[in-house]
Design an enzyme around this catalytic site. Structure first.
Site, PDB file in Angstrom:
ATOM      1  CG  ASP A  22      -1.759   1.192   1.386  1.00  0.00           C
ATOM      2  OD1 ASP A  22      -1.873   1.942   0.389  1.00  0.00           O
ATOM      3  OD2 ASP A  22      -2.321   1.404   2.479  1.00  0.00           O
ATOM      4  CG  ASP A  26      -6.147   3.021   0.274  1.00  0.00           C
ATOM      5  OD1 ASP A  26      -5.231   2.176   0.397  1.00  0.00           O
ATOM      6  OD2 ASP A  26      -6.841   3.129  -0.752  1.00  0.00           O
ATOM      7  CG  ASP A  30      -1.533   1.969  -3.601  1.00  0.00           C
ATOM      8  OD1 ASP A  30      -0.309   1.866  -3.795  1.00  0.00           O
ATOM      9  OD2 ASP A  30      -2.026   2.553  -2.597  1.00  0.00           O
ATOM     10  CG  ASP A  99      -5.749 -11.465 -15.152  1.00  0.00           C
ATOM     11  OD1 ASP A  99      -6.403 -12.206 -15.898  1.00  0.00           O
ATOM     12  OD2 ASP A  99      -5.215 -11.853 -14.096  1.00  0.00           O
ATOM     13  CG  ASP A 200      -9.948 -14.897 -15.619  1.00  0.00           C
ATOM     14  OD1 ASP A 200      -9.251 -15.259 -14.666  1.00  0.00           O
ATOM     15  OD2 ASP A 200     -11.194 -14.920 -15.618  1.00  0.00           O
ATOM     16  CD  GLU A 254      -7.554 -19.398 -14.849  1.00  0.00           C
ATOM     17  OE1 GLU A 254      -7.553 -19.772 -13.673  1.00  0.00           O
ATOM     18  OE2 GLU A 254      -8.386 -18.591 -15.294  1.00  0.00           O
ATOM     19  CG  HIS A 327      -5.124 -14.939  -8.047  1.00  0.00           C
ATOM     20  ND1 HIS A 327      -4.448 -15.331  -9.186  1.00  0.00           N
ATOM     21  CD2 HIS A 327      -6.419 -14.786  -8.411  1.00  0.00           C
ATOM     22  CE1 HIS A 327      -5.303 -15.397 -10.183  1.00  0.00           C
ATOM     23  NE2 HIS A 327      -6.505 -15.080  -9.754  1.00  0.00           N
ATOM     24  CG  ASP A 328      -7.426 -18.426  -8.872  1.00  0.00           C
ATOM     25  OD1 ASP A 328      -8.027 -17.548  -8.220  1.00  0.00           O
ATOM     26  OD2 ASP A 328      -7.368 -18.421 -10.113  1.00  0.00           O
TER      27      ASP A 328
HETATM   28  C1  GLC Z   1      -9.849 -17.243 -12.898  1.00  0.00           C
HETATM   29  C2  GLC Z   1      -9.166 -16.332 -11.910  1.00  0.00           C
HETATM   30  C3  GLC Z   1      -9.943 -16.349 -10.639  1.00  0.00           C
HETATM   31  C4  GLC Z   1     -11.328 -15.832 -10.925  1.00  0.00           C
HETATM   32  C5  GLC Z   1     -12.006 -16.630 -12.037  1.00  0.00           C
HETATM   33  C6  GLC Z   1     -13.198 -15.905 -12.558  1.00  0.00           C
HETATM   34  O1  GLC Z   1      -9.809 -18.559 -12.509  1.00  0.00           O
HETATM   35  O2  GLC Z   1      -7.833 -16.687 -11.742  1.00  0.00           O
HETATM   36  O3  GLC Z   1      -9.345 -15.621  -9.609  1.00  0.00           O
HETATM   37  O4  GLC Z   1     -12.111 -15.914  -9.770  1.00  0.00           O
HETATM   38  O5  GLC Z   1     -11.159 -16.815 -13.138  1.00  0.00           O
HETATM   39  O6  GLC Z   1     -12.797 -14.753 -13.246  1.00  0.00           O
END
Ligand code: GLC
Length: 554
Positions: A22, A26, A30, A99, A200, A254, A327-328
């Site tokens: 950050d 806040d 960012d 992304d 994505d 992905e 992140h998933d």
């Molecule tokens: C992909 C992203 C995930 C998101 C999903 C829907 O799997 O990595 O974080 O929730 O798509 O967009």
């Protein structure tokens, strides 16, 4: 324009912006924060950044629900901060990829607002269907996040499809106007100077005609009708031909449930190939069934099988994307390593993937060995998928067991703020953090690891520098040994003048050292290790060693 495939020599870092750093106090990460940390990324050896979505979004799925594709959210610093970061990254020789989330938008996107009111030309931008007789849904497909894949819209008087959350309506990619919009988005960012895209769930964008009912499976009904759907190659080729071919950019798709054979249909490195690299999921399923949420004991053999299959099948035909975290998925040390042997297993896991053939990605915090966050109560979770799973599955289990399932599986386990220092809020923010900080930040943080020569962070730096210095890592052949072992992972990389042998123990007890035939350790140099006093005949818990034969390392 020629695609020079520059991505083959790079190591990427993934930033999930809310939790990175950050810069304005806040409480939320960012781009000002990213700007401050560009030198940190460079010092780690990063040559590129993948940004999870930075666009304006209501935040139903932490930014993967986009309400404007041509802007940067004000909470991340807007376009001004983005341009500064882009320039700053380029000045340091780092690429930037964005992304691209076009399977769906937010329901607050103006396209959806107009589509639900049947305003032209937006009427068919989404997948609308009337309900069936007897009040039944248009078909029996499931969504990935919130029950069924259909939501009734009062305004339009029809159902719309959402493969993810209710607030993420699927775009109708069969509509040429929608594809036009996607191409505009691609061009917009490429013209601004970005170097490519992580796309994505891009393999979901083409749905089977007439949207047939699926068999009565317990979950994921419909996926075989929209994953790698009928027009997927046609649409991706169109994006390539009409836009991507004009730029020396890269694309990373992905691709849930993609096999190497299927992947090759996308990533052929020949003129007109649609995608440069795929994010495969097989190596993320060594401790779960199909998805992280259905947890099973970790199987090293499954992991090795996935890795080796991808290495072999793509060899000479396509290029692998290598990763342990994003992140998933929950944190890798908590899954495939050991929290008790956090540093050792973190180093071993790094060596296990960083010397494979392909382009490695590192997810924020992975380099310091962040581990799963364990909240005391379910309402502390933020992630929409986790919350839904908690409320709707495994209700027969005790509260304790359900909580354990959550931290083993939840995406939030890897979404806590990056731990920069041992100070307040782990040095992530001077304000009130938007999300919980993992309490282990006092021991696990960047500042402490930078000072400690034996830290995981310094191991990552060494391993990345080593990887870049050796031609054999870029181009040598891959071979695995002891494939049936459930304790060790051994692989080599071999080229005409160089050889590399990587030994990894995946267990918390000593095991005998096994050297494959043809490798004479007395002539090798031990170029990387996580044990100061390696023994001749034994590997200690989670020990890793990288031996090298050749003249490439001074
Ligand atoms: C992909 C992203 C995930 C998101 C999903 C829907 O799997 O990595 O974080 O929730 O798509 O967009």
């Amino acid at each position: 324009m020629e695609h020079t495939r520059w991505y083959k020599d790079l190591v990427f870092y993934q930033i999930w912006p809310r939790s990175f750093y950050d810069g304005d106090g806040d409480g939320m990460g960012d781009l000002w924060g990213v700007y401050e940390k560009l030198d940190y990324l460079k010092s780690l050896g990063m040559d590129g950044i993948w940004f999870s979505p930075l666009y304006p979004s209501p935040g139903a799925d932490c930014g993967y629900d986009i309400s404007n594709y041509m802007d940067i959210a004000p909470e991340y610093g807007g376009m001004e901060a983005f341009q500064k970061v882009l320039q700053g990254a380029h000045d340091r020789g780092m690429k930037v990829i964005m992304d691209l989330v076009v399977n769906h938008t937010s329901d607050e996107h103006p396209w959806f607002q107009k589509s639900r009111r049947r305003e032209d030309p937006y009427t068919d931008y989404y997948i609308w269907r009337p309900g069936k007789k007897n009040g039944k849904l248009p078909n029996n497909w499931d969504s990935c996040f919130e029950g069924k894949a259909w939501q009734y819209d009062e305004v339009r008087g029809e159902y719309y499809m959402h493969i993810f959350a209710v607030k993420q309506p699927d775009l109708n990619m069969d509509n040429p106007l929608v594809r036009q919009e996607v191409k505009k988005i691609l061009r917009f960012w490429l013209d601004l100077g970005v170097d490519g895209f992580r796309e994505d769930v891009i393999t979901y964008i083409s749905k089977k005609e007439r949207l047939p009912n699926d068999y009565l499976m317990p979950a994921s009904k419909g996926i075989r009708f929209y994953n790698h759907g009928p027009h997927i190659h046609e649409y991706l080729s169109e994006f390539y031909r009409d836009v991507l071919a004009d730029y020396d950019c890269m694309t990373l798709a992905e691709a849930p449930l993609v096999s190497p054979k299927k992947a090759l249909a996308y990533i052929a490195e020949k003129p007109g190939g649609q995608i440069d690299m795929m994010i495969q999921f097989q190596s993320m399923c060594a401790d779960c069934l199909f998805t992280d949420y259905i947890h099973m004991p970790f199987s090293l053999r499954r992991l090795k099988h996935a890795w080796s299959t991808w290495q072999k099948k793509l060899d000479g035909k396509g290029w692998n994307m290598l990763y342990l975290e994003n992140h998933d998925h929950p944190r890798i040390i908590s899954r495939y390593g050991s929290e008790r042997f956090r540093t050792e297993s973190g180093k071993m896991l790094a060596a296990a993937y960083l010397f494979q053939k392909g382009t490695p990605f590192i997810y924020q915090g992975q380099e310091i060995g962040m581990t799963n966050w364990r909240p005391q109560s379910p309402d502390m979770y933020e992630d929409i998928q986790t919350r839904w799973q908690y409320e709707n599955t495994a209700l027969h289990l005790s509260e304790g067991k359900r909580l354990r399932r959550m931290w083993l599986a939840s995406r939030d386990s890897a979404r806590t703020p990056v731990q920069w220092t041992a100070g307040e809020n782990a040095g992530f923010t001077t304000g009130k953090p938007w999300f919980y900080v993992n309490p282990n930040y006092r021991e696990v943080n960047v500042e402490a690891e930078e000072k400690d020569p034996d830290s995981l962070l310094n191991f990552y730096k060494k391993a990345i520098a080593l990887r870049k210095s050796l031609e054999v890592v870029r181009s040598g052949s891959y071979r695995e040994y002891n494939a049936l072992s459930s304790r060790r992972y051994t692989y080599s990389r071999i080229s005409e003048n160089e050889k590399l042998l990587v030994l990894c123990s995946f267990v918390d007890e000593p095991i005998p050292l096994k050297v494959p035939r043809g490798f004479d350790l007395s002539k090798a140099r031990l170029v990387l290790q996580n044990n100061r006093e390696p023994q001749e005949k034994t590997l200690q818990p989670y020990e890793t060693r990288v031996y090298y034969w050749g003249n490439g390392v001074k």
